[in-house]
Scaffold this motif. Structure first.
Motif, PDB file in Angstrom:
ATOM      1  N   PHE A 248       0.827  -1.209   0.000  1.00 56.84           N
ATOM      2  CA  PHE A 248       0.000   0.000   0.000  1.00 56.84           C
ATOM      3  C   PHE A 248       0.864   1.263   0.000  1.00 56.84           C
ATOM      4  O   PHE A 248       0.633   2.183  -0.804  1.00 56.84           O
ATOM      5  CB  PHE A 248      -0.915  -0.011   1.222  1.00 56.84           C
ATOM      6  CG  PHE A 248      -1.659   1.273   1.435  1.00 56.84           C
ATOM      7  CD1 PHE A 248      -2.702   1.641   0.600  1.00 56.84           C
ATOM      8  CD2 PHE A 248      -1.301   2.117   2.475  1.00 56.84           C
ATOM      9  CE1 PHE A 248      -3.379   2.828   0.793  1.00 56.84           C
ATOM     10  CE2 PHE A 248      -1.980   3.303   2.684  1.00 56.84           C
ATOM     11  CZ  PHE A 248      -3.020   3.666   1.840  1.00 56.84           C
ATOM     12  N   ILE A 249       1.878   1.328   0.869  1.00 53.96           N
ATOM     13  CA  ILE A 249       2.678   2.550   0.922  1.00 53.96           C
ATOM     14  C   ILE A 249       3.559   2.688  -0.324  1.00 53.96           C
ATOM     15  O   ILE A 249       3.901   3.809  -0.725  1.00 53.96           O
ATOM     16  CB  ILE A 249       3.533   2.611   2.204  1.00 53.96           C
ATOM     17  CG1 ILE A 249       4.505   1.448   2.293  1.00 53.96           C
ATOM     18  CG2 ILE A 249       2.657   2.669   3.429  1.00 53.96           C
ATOM     19  CD1 ILE A 249       5.445   1.546   3.490  1.00 53.96           C
TER      20      ILE A 249
ATOM     21  N   VAL B 145       1.216   4.256  -2.893  1.00 52.79           N
ATOM     22  CA  VAL B 145       0.891   5.653  -2.600  1.00 52.79           C
ATOM     23  C   VAL B 145       2.119   6.554  -2.724  1.00 52.79           C
ATOM     24  O   VAL B 145       2.033   7.651  -3.297  1.00 52.79           O
ATOM     25  CB  VAL B 145       0.284   5.771  -1.185  1.00 52.79           C
ATOM     26  CG1 VAL B 145       0.073   7.240  -0.801  1.00 52.79           C
ATOM     27  CG2 VAL B 145      -1.034   5.025  -1.107  1.00 52.79           C
ATOM     28  N   TYR B 146       3.281   6.099  -2.204  1.00 48.40           N
ATOM     29  CA  TYR B 146       4.455   6.967  -2.124  1.00 48.40           C
ATOM     30  C   TYR B 146       5.602   6.522  -3.028  1.00 48.40           C
ATOM     31  O   TYR B 146       6.712   7.042  -2.912  1.00 48.40           O
ATOM     32  CB  TYR B 146       4.938   7.042  -0.674  1.00 48.40           C
ATOM     33  CG  TYR B 146       3.932   7.664   0.254  1.00 48.40           C
ATOM     34  CD1 TYR B 146       3.628   9.017   0.173  1.00 48.40           C
ATOM     35  CD2 TYR B 146       3.247   6.894   1.183  1.00 48.40           C
ATOM     36  CE1 TYR B 146       2.683   9.584   1.009  1.00 48.40           C
ATOM     37  CE2 TYR B 146       2.307   7.458   2.026  1.00 48.40           C
ATOM     38  CZ  TYR B 146       2.026   8.799   1.934  1.00 48.40           C
ATOM     39  OH  TYR B 146       1.087   9.356   2.760  1.00 48.40           O
ATOM     40  N   ARG B 147       5.347   5.550  -3.876  1.00 51.33           N
ATOM     41  CA  ARG B 147       6.301   5.128  -4.897  1.00 51.33           C
ATOM     42  C   ARG B 147       7.670   4.766  -4.313  1.00 51.33           C
ATOM     43  O   ARG B 147       7.758   3.917  -3.435  1.00 51.33           O
ATOM     44  CB  ARG B 147       6.394   6.213  -5.972  1.00 51.33           C
ATOM     45  CG  ARG B 147       5.046   6.472  -6.638  1.00 51.33           C
ATOM     46  CD  ARG B 147       5.081   7.577  -7.633  1.00 51.33           C
ATOM     47  NE  ARG B 147       3.732   7.884  -8.105  1.00 51.33           N
ATOM     48  CZ  ARG B 147       3.428   8.893  -8.899  1.00 51.33           C
ATOM     49  NH1 ARG B 147       4.386   9.686  -9.340  1.00 51.33           N
ATOM     50  NH2 ARG B 147       2.182   9.103  -9.260  1.00 51.33           N
ATOM     51  N   LEU B 148       8.739   5.430  -4.780  1.00 52.54           N
ATOM     52  CA  LEU B 148      10.070   4.973  -4.394  1.00 52.54           C
ATOM     53  C   LEU B 148      10.337   5.205  -2.904  1.00 52.54           C
ATOM     54  O   LEU B 148      10.904   4.337  -2.229  1.00 52.54           O
ATOM     55  CB  LEU B 148      11.137   5.680  -5.230  1.00 52.54           C
ATOM     56  CG  LEU B 148      12.564   5.142  -5.058  1.00 52.54           C
ATOM     57  CD1 LEU B 148      12.610   3.645  -5.289  1.00 52.54           C
ATOM     58  CD2 LEU B 148      13.521   5.854  -6.011  1.00 52.54           C
ATOM     59  N   VAL B 149       9.957   6.363  -2.371  1.00 50.39           N
ATOM     60  CA  VAL B 149      10.176   6.563  -0.937  1.00 50.39           C
ATOM     61  C   VAL B 149       9.291   5.599  -0.138  1.00 50.39           C
ATOM     62  O   VAL B 149       9.636   5.205   0.983  1.00 50.39           O
ATOM     63  CB  VAL B 149       9.899   8.023  -0.517  1.00 50.39           C
ATOM     64  CG1 VAL B 149      10.913   8.968  -1.130  1.00 50.39           C
ATOM     65  CG2 VAL B 149       8.483   8.446  -0.834  1.00 50.39           C
ATOM     66  N   GLY B 150       8.162   5.207  -0.696  1.00 51.25           N
ATOM     67  CA  GLY B 150       7.331   4.192  -0.060  1.00 51.25           C
ATOM     68  C   GLY B 150       8.030   2.849  -0.016  1.00 51.25           C
ATOM     69  O   GLY B 150       7.936   2.117   0.980  1.00 51.25           O
ATOM     70  N   LEU B 151       8.741   2.503  -1.095  1.00 54.40           N
ATOM     71  CA  LEU B 151       9.511   1.256  -1.114  1.00 54.40           C
ATOM     72  C   LEU B 151      10.606   1.285  -0.053  1.00 54.40           C
ATOM     73  O   LEU B 151      10.843   0.293   0.650  1.00 54.40           O
ATOM     74  CB  LEU B 151      10.120   1.053  -2.502  1.00 54.40           C
ATOM     75  CG  LEU B 151      11.018  -0.180  -2.673  1.00 54.40           C
ATOM     76  CD1 LEU B 151      10.236  -1.456  -2.412  1.00 54.40           C
ATOM     77  CD2 LEU B 151      11.636  -0.202  -4.070  1.00 54.40           C
ATOM     78  N   LEU B 152      11.270   2.429   0.076  1.00 53.43           N
ATOM     79  CA  LEU B 152      12.304   2.555   1.106  1.00 53.43           C
ATOM     80  C   LEU B 152      11.694   2.462   2.504  1.00 53.43           C
ATOM     81  O   LEU B 152      12.286   1.870   3.415  1.00 53.43           O
ATOM     82  CB  LEU B 152      13.037   3.886   0.934  1.00 53.43           C
ATOM     83  CG  LEU B 152      13.794   4.060  -0.393  1.00 53.43           C
ATOM     84  CD1 LEU B 152      14.398   5.450  -0.489  1.00 53.43           C
ATOM     85  CD2 LEU B 152      14.874   2.999  -0.544  1.00 53.43           C
ATOM     86  N   ALA B 153      10.494   3.041   2.684  1.00 55.74           N
ATOM     87  CA  ALA B 153       9.816   2.930   3.974  1.00 55.74           C
ATOM     88  C   ALA B 153       9.433   1.487   4.268  1.00 55.74           C
ATOM     89  O   ALA B 153       9.452   1.051   5.426  1.00 55.74           O
ATOM     90  CB  ALA B 153       8.581   3.823   3.999  1.00 55.74           C
ATOM     91  N   ALA B 154       9.067   0.728   3.208  1.00 54.19           N
ATOM     92  CA  ALA B 154       8.740  -0.684   3.394  1.00 54.19           C
ATOM     93  C   ALA B 154       9.974  -1.459   3.865  1.00 54.19           C
ATOM     94  O   ALA B 154       9.883  -2.350   4.725  1.00 54.19           O
ATOM     95  CB  ALA B 154       8.195  -1.271   2.095  1.00 54.19           C
TER      96      ALA B 154
END
Length: 717
Positions: free
Chosen positions: A271-272, A275-284
């Motif tokens: 989900f993140i 929603v947040y694309r590459l920075v979302g992947l880093l957050a994951a």
């Protein structure tokens, strides 16, 4: 990016990996199976006497052959005993809880203290000749040359008292009752042997040892040896709580929680990323590190992982998303063509809301640890560790990863180059939801009426933790009607019998272990057994009310200190609505109110406060000069909606996984949180906001002074 931050992140990850692979977690009895017994000292015992009693209980547990027993003093008068692998608590409770005052007496022809001997005949005994603390060892033995049955060999610290006692008895004729010696345990004669002809008069038995024989079975002899060797309890003890969990139930709980965690993390991570694309992947990736850090921290502090604790571990994953969402949403707002300054401002300006929201959650977790009992206490520990680990994950690891990559990616791919579809839609339409503030308050009042009607019509189904009594769960394919009939015929017509997923649950009043075993004979093997004494039930019920009251009061004080008093009052009033709706829903649904529900309620309070803190933090930022407060609150709500929606969805993924995969207790826990999170999200907008507007309209305190905005790099001033 500062080098120290990258080094710190790497050190945390490496340390967590080392702990995770070199240390094993300590599982609670509800996960590995066994018996937990809580003893309470009676008669105003001193802490020193309770400590001595704990030592005696530990020697007895070791004597019973229990592998790795755990004994911990709780408070001034309670001792918690955990016996892994012990699934029939009757024998363990009987042996562990006996006072075991052992004494040796001369037998008199007449007069003295009256007893009944082991054959049921009257017996008169003189004063104590040898006390139990004079015994140094006791061993159960059998010897075919001495006849059938078992006996116990006893060794004395000082041979003199025993020699004098047996020497006096040996001077009596063989048929004289005074030739016997009475061995008394807890006021009952367990053996009264005749002193043999080979014992010389006056000289007595040499060697400082004797044998207790009394037609014992192997089990009786072993238990007697344990009691004698362990020593007498310095104070009488009463069982106030007892829990038994079968290993299969614990294994199933671990598997269900593990599946929920994996599915929840994958769904939240996906989900993140969307929603947040590459920075979302880093957050994951940082979320995966969060799981590692939390697990390593639990092992490092020696925390016991319980079933509610597993739920707290899983739930904290959703909370870990919150800090990332706050930073990313703020960075989107601050974006002016350059990603690095926007990201730095996102971390800087989101810190206030992140700190406030996590402090309020820690308050709730601390109350659980302080006032809860049994496995629910583990939820407070796990949730606290999860909150702290989420801060490390978001503010250290996510920051290192994003700052290292943000300058190497296009703005659109980063996920921070636009404010997002939800914010764009709200900005274009700019709905004025606060115009109907009093209508929303009236709707909230209607929900309160429905909730209180549930309490009046259906009432609350308090669990055995709060009422006292016994609840047992049996593995059985029997239908509920047949099970109810079988329990009634066993002598418990008023017992509450329920069936679900191949198990039969039976709830009764205060019944003995033998009665519980009788029910098990007609229903099947026991997989869970909980006994709560009436005094402990009343105490837990009182603590639950105190916890909720203190939670609301603590949130009010904290919010009043961090914000204006009107904001704190509005937030706590909205919290009251959230709590009332959850309690009312459980009343209408007939769900149990127990310790797990208390954990859910305090989590709802913490989570709901998080949302309101974010809203009022934005109100404080936007409200300057003489700007209309109603319009300011409206703008703050609209600006924080993306964070609210994204964080709520992240938590909902976890909770839905628990509802679908968790057991009955975790399912009810997740259901309470689902209702509470949805209600808390809505109450931030439609209760806390309108109520703050109403309170500010009656407050004469001037609005905050105008604050100069920081000059951003590249901004036109």
């Amino acid at each position: 990016m500062p080098v120290w931050r990258a080094v710190a992140a790497l050190a945390v990850i490496v340390s967590s990996l080392f702990l995770a692979f070199t240390m094993a977690p300590r599982l609670g009895l509800d996960l590995r199976g066994g018996t937990q017994i809580v003893f309470e000292a009676k008669g105003g015992a001193s802490p020193e006497a309770v400590d001595r009693a704990r030592d005696v209980l530990e020697r007895r547990a070791n004597g019973l052959g229990v592998a790795e027993p755990t004994l911990v003093r709780s408070g001034d008068a309670r001792i918690i005993v955990e016996l892994p692998g012990v699934l029939d608590p009757r024998e363990a409770a009987a042996v562990m809880g006996r006072t075991a005052q052992l004494s040796f007496h001369p037998v008199l022809a007449s007069g003295g203290q009256r007893f009944t001997d082991e054959t049921g005949q009257p017996l008169s005994a003189g004063p104590v000749a040898v006390a139990g603390d004079g015994v140094t060892d006791a061993v159960a033995r059998t010897d075919p040359q001495r006849g059938p049955g078992w006996f116990v060999d006893v060794t004395f610290a000082q041979p003199g008292p025993w020699q004098r006692l047996t020497g006096e008895a040996a001077c009596r004729p063989y048929d004289d009752p005074a030739r016997r010696v009475a061995i008394v345990l807890d006021g009952k004669v367990i053996s009264s042997p005749v002193v043999g002809d080979d014992t010389p008069c006056k000289a007595g038995q040499q060697g400082g040892s004797t044998t207790i024989s009394g037609r014992f079975t192997a089990e009786e002899a072993q238990n007697l040896a344990v009691l004698i060797k362990g020593g007498a309890l310095p104070v009488p003890l009463e069982i106030v709580e007892q829990r038994v969990v079968g290993p299969t139930l614990g294994a199933a709980a671990i598997e269900a929680s593990w599946q929920a965690a994996v599915i929840g993390v994958l769904a939240t991570g996906l989900f993140i990323v969307l929603v947040y694309r590459l920075v979302g992947l880093l957050a994951a990736l940082a979320l995966a590190c969060y799981g590692l850090i939390s697990y390593a921290a639990l092992i490092a502090v020696g925390a016991t992982l319980t079933l509610p604790g597993l739920a707290g571990f899983v739930l904290a994953i959703g909370m870990a998303v919150d800090a990332n969402v706050l930073v990313f949403e703020r960075a989107r707002e601050e974006y002016r063509g350059s990603l690095r300054p926007a990201l730095d401002l996102g971390f800087k300006k989101a810190w206030s809301a992140i700190a406030d929201s996590n402090v309020t959650t820690l308050l709730s977790a601390g109350l659980l640890f302080w006032l809860a009992s049994g496995p629910v206490k583990g939820f407070g520990v796990t949730l606290s560790i999860g909150v702290l680990a989420s801060l490390v994950s978001a503010l250290l690891i996510t920051r290192v990863l994003t700052q290292w990559t943000v300058g190497r990616m296009p703005a659109r791919l980063s996920g921070l180059g636009s404010v997002g579809r939800v914010r764009t839609w709200l900005t274009e339409r700019d709905p004025f939801v606060m115009r109907r503030g009093r209508l929303w308050l009236a709707v909230a009042g209607g929900l309160l009426v429905v909730a209180f009607a549930g309490l009046a019509v259906r009432g609350l189904d308090f669990g055995v933790e709060f009422t006292g009594g016994r609840v047992m769960e049996f593995s059985s394919t029997m239908g509920v009607d047949a099970a109810r009939q079988a329990v009634s015929e066993a002598g418990f017509p008023s017992a509450v019998v329920q069936a679900s997923e191949g198990r039969i649950a039976v709830r009764t009043g205060q019944i003995s272990g033998d009665d519980a075993a009788g029910i098990g004979q007609v229903l099947g093997p026991v997989v869970r057994d909980e006994l709560i004494g009436p005094s402990l039930g009343a105490e837990l019920r009182r603590n639950a009310l105190i916890a909720l009251a203190v939670a609301l009061a603590a949130q009010l004080v904290y919010l009043a200190l961090r914000f204006r008093w009107t904001f704190g009052a509005a937030a706590v009033a909205a919290l009251f609505v959230d709590a009332a709706v959850v309690v009312g829903a459980f009343a209408w649904l007939g769900k149990p109110i127990d310790g797990v529900f208390l954990a859910a309620m305090l989590t709802v309070v913490g989570y709901s406060v998080n949302d309101k803190v974010v809203v009022f933090d934005r109100v404080r930022e936007l409200w300057v000069g003489r700007a209309p407060f109603q319009r300011t609150v409206n703008s703050a709500i609209l600006q924080t909606v993306p964070r609210t929606v994204n964080t709520g969805l992240g938590a909902l993924f976890i909770l839905v996984a628990l509802v679908l995969l968790g057991g009955d207790s975790l399912r009810d826990f997740a259901l309470a949180l689902l209702i509470g999170i949805v209600t808390g999200t809505l109450s931030s907008c439609f209760v806390a906001g309108p109520l703050a507007v109403e309170l500010e309209g009656r407050d004469r305190t001037p609005p905050p002074a105008v604050q100069k905005e920081e000059i951003r790099p590249g901004a036109v001033v």
